[in-house]
Design a protein around this motif. Sequence first.
Motif, PDB file in Angstrom:
ATOM      1  N   THR A 150       0.834  -1.200   0.000  1.00 26.55           N
ATOM      2  CA  THR A 150       0.000   0.000   0.000  1.00 26.55           C
ATOM      3  C   THR A 150       0.871   1.254   0.000  1.00 26.55           C
ATOM      4  N   LEU A 151       1.923   1.200   0.847  1.00 24.74           N
ATOM      5  CA  LEU A 151       2.835   2.327   0.940  1.00 24.74           C
ATOM      6  C   LEU A 151       3.466   2.598  -0.422  1.00 24.74           C
ATOM      7  N   GLU A 152       3.845   1.522  -1.082  1.00 22.28           N
ATOM      8  CA  GLU A 152       4.487   1.653  -2.377  1.00 22.28           C
ATOM      9  C   GLU A 152       3.529   2.284  -3.388  1.00 22.28           C
ATOM     10  N   GLU A 153       2.275   1.850  -3.316  1.00 24.26           N
ATOM     11  CA  GLU A 153       1.285   2.387  -4.255  1.00 24.26           C
ATOM     12  C   GLU A 153       1.043   3.870  -4.021  1.00 24.26           C
ATOM     13  N   ARG A 154       1.121   4.227  -2.730  1.00 25.46           N
ATOM     14  CA  ARG A 154       0.768   5.602  -2.386  1.00 25.46           C
ATOM     15  C   ARG A 154       1.992   6.507  -2.293  1.00 25.46           C
ATOM     16  N   LEU A 155       3.178   5.957  -2.517  1.00 23.30           N
ATOM     17  CA  LEU A 155       4.399   6.714  -2.234  1.00 23.30           C
ATOM     18  C   LEU A 155       4.456   8.039  -3.003  1.00 23.30           C
ATOM     19  N   LEU A 156       4.139   7.967  -4.289  1.00 23.24           N
ATOM     20  CA  LEU A 156       4.186   9.178  -5.106  1.00 23.24           C
ATOM     21  C   LEU A 156       3.268  10.247  -4.549  1.00 23.24           C
ATOM     22  N   THR A 157       2.072   9.817  -4.176  1.00 29.49           N
ATOM     23  CA  THR A 157       1.098  10.761  -3.624  1.00 29.49           C
ATOM     24  C   THR A 157       1.634  11.365  -2.331  1.00 29.49           C
ATOM     25  N   LEU A 158       2.232  10.501  -1.497  1.00 24.20           N
ATOM     26  CA  LEU A 158       2.755  10.983  -0.219  1.00 24.20           C
ATOM     27  C   LEU A 158       3.869  12.005  -0.441  1.00 24.20           C
ATOM     28  N   VAL A 159       4.784  11.699  -1.354  1.00 27.13           N
ATOM     29  CA  VAL A 159       5.878  12.641  -1.620  1.00 27.13           C
ATOM     30  C   VAL A 159       5.310  13.948  -2.170  1.00 27.13           C
ATOM     31  N   ALA A 160       4.296  13.843  -3.028  1.00 23.67           N
ATOM     32  CA  ALA A 160       3.678  15.050  -3.586  1.00 23.67           C
ATOM     33  C   ALA A 160       3.060  15.899  -2.475  1.00 23.67           C
ATOM     34  N   ILE A 161       2.371  15.226  -1.532  1.00 18.15           N
ATOM     35  CA  ILE A 161       1.765  15.965  -0.416  1.00 18.15           C
ATOM     36  C   ILE A 161       2.865  16.608   0.433  1.00 18.15           C
ATOM     37  N   GLY A 162       3.928  15.837   0.676  1.00 16.47           N
ATOM     38  CA  GLY A 162       5.062  16.364   1.436  1.00 16.47           C
ATOM     39  C   GLY A 162       5.656  17.587   0.771  1.00 16.47           C
ATOM     40  N   THR A 163       5.808  17.495  -0.555  1.00 13.21           N
ATOM     41  CA  THR A 163       6.360  18.615  -1.321  1.00 13.21           C
ATOM     42  C   THR A 163       5.491  19.859  -1.166  1.00 13.21           C
ATOM     43  N   ALA A 164       4.189  19.643  -1.303  1.00 11.99           N
ATOM     44  CA  ALA A 164       3.267  20.777  -1.180  1.00 11.99           C
ATOM     45  C   ALA A 164       3.373  21.403   0.204  1.00 11.99           C
ATOM     46  N   LEU A 165       3.495  20.563   1.213  1.00 18.09           N
ATOM     47  CA  LEU A 165       3.575  21.040   2.590  1.00 18.09           C
ATOM     48  C   LEU A 165       4.845  21.863   2.813  1.00 18.09           C
ATOM     49  N   VAL A 166       5.973  21.313   2.368  1.00 22.06           N
ATOM     50  CA  VAL A 166       7.255  22.013   2.516  1.00 22.06           C
ATOM     51  C   VAL A 166       7.205  23.341   1.776  1.00 22.06           C
ATOM     52  N   LEU A 167       6.658  23.316   0.554  1.00 19.20           N
ATOM     53  CA  LEU A 167       6.544  24.551  -0.228  1.00 19.20           C
ATOM     54  C   LEU A 167       5.710  25.586   0.513  1.00 19.20           C
ATOM     55  N   PHE A 168       4.605  25.122   1.091  1.00 17.16           N
ATOM     56  CA  PHE A 168       3.723  26.052   1.774  1.00 17.16           C
ATOM     57  C   PHE A 168       4.427  26.668   2.979  1.00 17.16           C
ATOM     58  N   VAL A 169       5.038  25.842   3.819  1.00 21.25           N
ATOM     59  CA  VAL A 169       5.636  26.335   5.061  1.00 21.25           C
ATOM     60  C   VAL A 169       6.874  27.173   4.794  1.00 21.25           C
ATOM     61  N   LEU A 170       7.703  26.747   3.838  1.00 15.12           N
ATOM     62  CA  LEU A 170       8.989  27.420   3.650  1.00 15.12           C
ATOM     63  C   LEU A 170       9.012  28.391   2.490  1.00 15.12           C
ATOM     64  N   PHE A 171       7.930  28.451   1.742  1.00 15.83           N
ATOM     65  CA  PHE A 171       7.968  29.384   0.625  1.00 15.83           C
ATOM     66  C   PHE A 171       6.706  30.238   0.527  1.00 15.83           C
ATOM     67  N   TYR A 172       5.582  29.587   0.253  1.00 14.39           N
ATOM     68  CA  TYR A 172       4.382  30.383  -0.022  1.00 14.39           C
ATOM     69  C   TYR A 172       3.930  31.226   1.158  1.00 14.39           C
ATOM     70  N   TYR A 173       3.880  30.608   2.332  1.00 12.29           N
ATOM     71  CA  TYR A 173       3.433  31.384   3.484  1.00 12.29           C
ATOM     72  C   TYR A 173       4.392  32.537   3.810  1.00 12.29           C
TER      73      TYR A 173
END
Lengths: 577, 378
Positions: free
Chosen positions: A18-41
Amino acid sequence: MDTLADATRTPVRWVARTLEERLLTLVAIGTALVLFVLFYYPVATVFADAVIDDGAFTLEPITAILTSEFYLVDIIWFTAKQAFYSTLASLALGLPAAWLFARFEFPGRETLRSLTILPFVMPSIMVAIGFVATFGRNGTLNRGLALVGLPPVELLFTLEAIIIAHAFYNAPLVARVVTAAWESVDARAVETARSLGANPRRAFRDVVLPQLLPSVGIGATLTFIFTFASFPIVLALGGFQLATIEVFVFAKVRDLAYAEAASLAVIETVISLTLTAAYLSYEARQRAAGRTANPLPRQSVVPTAWTPKSTLRTVGIAVYTAIVGLVFIVPIASMILASVTGADGGLTLEHYAFLAERQATGATYQVKPLPAIWNSLLFAVGTLLIAVPMGVTMAVLTTRRYRGRTLIDALAMAPFAVSGIVVGLGLLRGLVFGVDVFGTRIRVTGALAIVAAHAVGAYPFVTRNVAPLFSRLDDRLVESARSLGATRTRALVDVELPLVWTGVVAGAAFAVAISIGEFDSTIILAEGAGRYTMPVAVERLLGRRLGPATAMGCILLLVTSVSFFVVDRFGGRWGEL
Amino acid sequence: MKRRAFLKATGAGGTAALLAGCTGTTDSETTTTESGGGTETTTTQGTTVGGEDQVLAVGTYASFVDAPSSSPGVWLKDQFESEFDATLEWQTPEAGVNHYIERALRGVESGADLYVGLDAQMLVRIDDKLDEPLFTPAEGLSRIGDVNEELSFDPEGRAVPYDTGYISLVYDETQGEDGAFTAPETFDGLLEPEYAGALLAQNPTSSATGQAFLLHTIDAKGEDGYLDYWAQLKENDVRVLGNWADSYTAYSNGEAPMVVSYSTDQVYASQSGEDLAKHQIRFLNDQGYANPEGMATFADATQPDLATEFMDFVLRPEVQAEIAVRNVQFPATTTAELPEDFAQYAQEPPEAVTFSYDRLRDNLSEWTDAWAREFASK
């Protein structure tokens, strides 16, 4: 016992799957989060000053700038003009290098190629020192001209000096991305065209060039954006009469005139992002065919037979090499020389001795060389580990087709387009001072924050290096892997990545370079708590004598050179496994 | 939650404390728990508990503690700590005093007791942007009477001068047609054709020396005349570079025979064996622009008494002399005793020029903005 083992193994495998199937999605969510906290906000806290006055929405500050002839013509238009010339110069210097790297074999080719990243990490003050020593009134160029009886040239403090310095920074970038694309041109396609009767020129125009243009486009776009936001080098080699937008952004921030600073930065960002979006929509339309495992053969620089044509080509290469020597080698050599020159003009190791002494006896609140080296390397490795997965994931996502893709793409590229001064101020406000969330103050500082900030600046490089290669891959490759039961992640790792590996390594090298060279965010997030990096140390060591700063600059060059050697060699070998 | 305590607790802990939730209000007696790094600390500060040192946090500019030539920071800390039962902690934020103004604007406590390195221009900026006072007036200083009257630049008595520099021209006698260059004696002289392209200055919008030189031209040419004067300077190819380091690098490389710098230039040149002919001082119109530096106590200081003691300590004759020598500036008090060789190489102008706080308060931004527009117009 067996049944028990089966029972425990199955859920574990299920979780892993399951983790493997969702890994891309998880990394994408992580990326969005990092971008939001360290850049957009953080950036939003600064941009808000442009449109919010005493809690009310206003367009007054932006309108004031857009109706000011001074800002429009003398600053914004001049900045664009300067960036355009700088882009042309970078292409003129960078494209022949790409041709040489991709199509010729010569001793030290691999090493030289690794070192093209060096200008990227040089602090502007180092470049200024090298350029004054090279192009100045008593510089190397004028001494050389005097030797052959030519009159001196007054280059320093002119627009030309700024343009050459910008080419110093950006031509290697152009060379790197175009070389990577050139090496992934399928030789068989050229052979096919030739066998169908196309002459070499025709084959180049119809087969090779279409595959190079996107990389030339990204090189030119990035160069324009970077030189559009250029700041210290403009003032060091040109002077205030050649001031750019960023010079005024900095002046206004220093004067705490935030509405004006933010308005200028907003306008700057809009121009950069518009350009980025234009390039991206062009890139998305390029669908080159081909596989990437069969590069064109390289030829020797020294021709096998001396025909008029080959002689002309050899002379051209020699002249180009001389220009490269003047623009790249001499300034760096001048800097190295400055680090071993004493106040009386004699050779000395006193500046290095000073650094050694500082290392041994310096106080905790003073900069020392070893922690600077260690921190730089630590942050670079951290950036690599975060930025590469982020960049590859974004590349996978953005090569799919959906509505509004260009917008998402452009937003993902935004870290390139926003002024470093603004990002730095935003990080200070948003993360270092902290945010009140339900009565609790959340602060984000320290090593992890620095690495995350570096990754935000670096991951678009990975994406832009990898995305064009992804879009060339045959969709059926992934589909057949999926139909045989592989997860999306498995298909990516086993099938796609090996085919785009050159792009991944190229992106990784940029990620390391961005991290080592980064200054604005690092100095804000480090908070003087012993987390300074090599560029910060160089800046702090400036003073009444230049020696210690240049010595630190040379250490930076050495450490960086070795790092890139490792990244290129290790990365290349790893891809062949 | 004290930021310093937090830094102390986490500074050593590698990647500890990525996230620190500071609960409650922002007075000096709160506790913190950190998540994300696995360390848990509780720190109480503000009083001396069981012989534990008090901490005096002092903000300053980086080169005050960390210049590659010489700087007074280390010596001051050692001396102060040897005598007082306290630890002095230097803070050197990149943005200098702006860092503390920005904190105040965002409603965050300053996190320091004193700032060392204020000038009149910074005070104007502070008073322009903040409604609440950032610094308190200095009270109870036993040596305030030793300070040279002419150097006191804060009418509200917050900033106490501790040293001063004079901005002047530094020129190189060995340059010119026949290796016998002489700088002009007046501002008008700079406009002569023989001095075309001969002067390197700095950006007044971001450099202290550049700003002082601009103010000096305003004093010499008047509010109505300085823009014309700069237009003529621009015609005569004056070079306004980014900061002092940019211009001094170019000057050292013989790019131009004159640079705007400090009148103490020969102090370091003589120490390091440089040719003094390349470090001649010229006071245009026989004047130098005085830019005194001051120290002030933050309004929210947790150690106001200790801060007062520190200020008094800085004003002592022997400490004043040491700061002057190590910071390569002149003392602010009339009682300091400078060593022979320093007095020999540090030159004072026949007449010191400086703008009062009130004049700057009303005009500084307008003057600088108008200059920037004039000079950056292509």
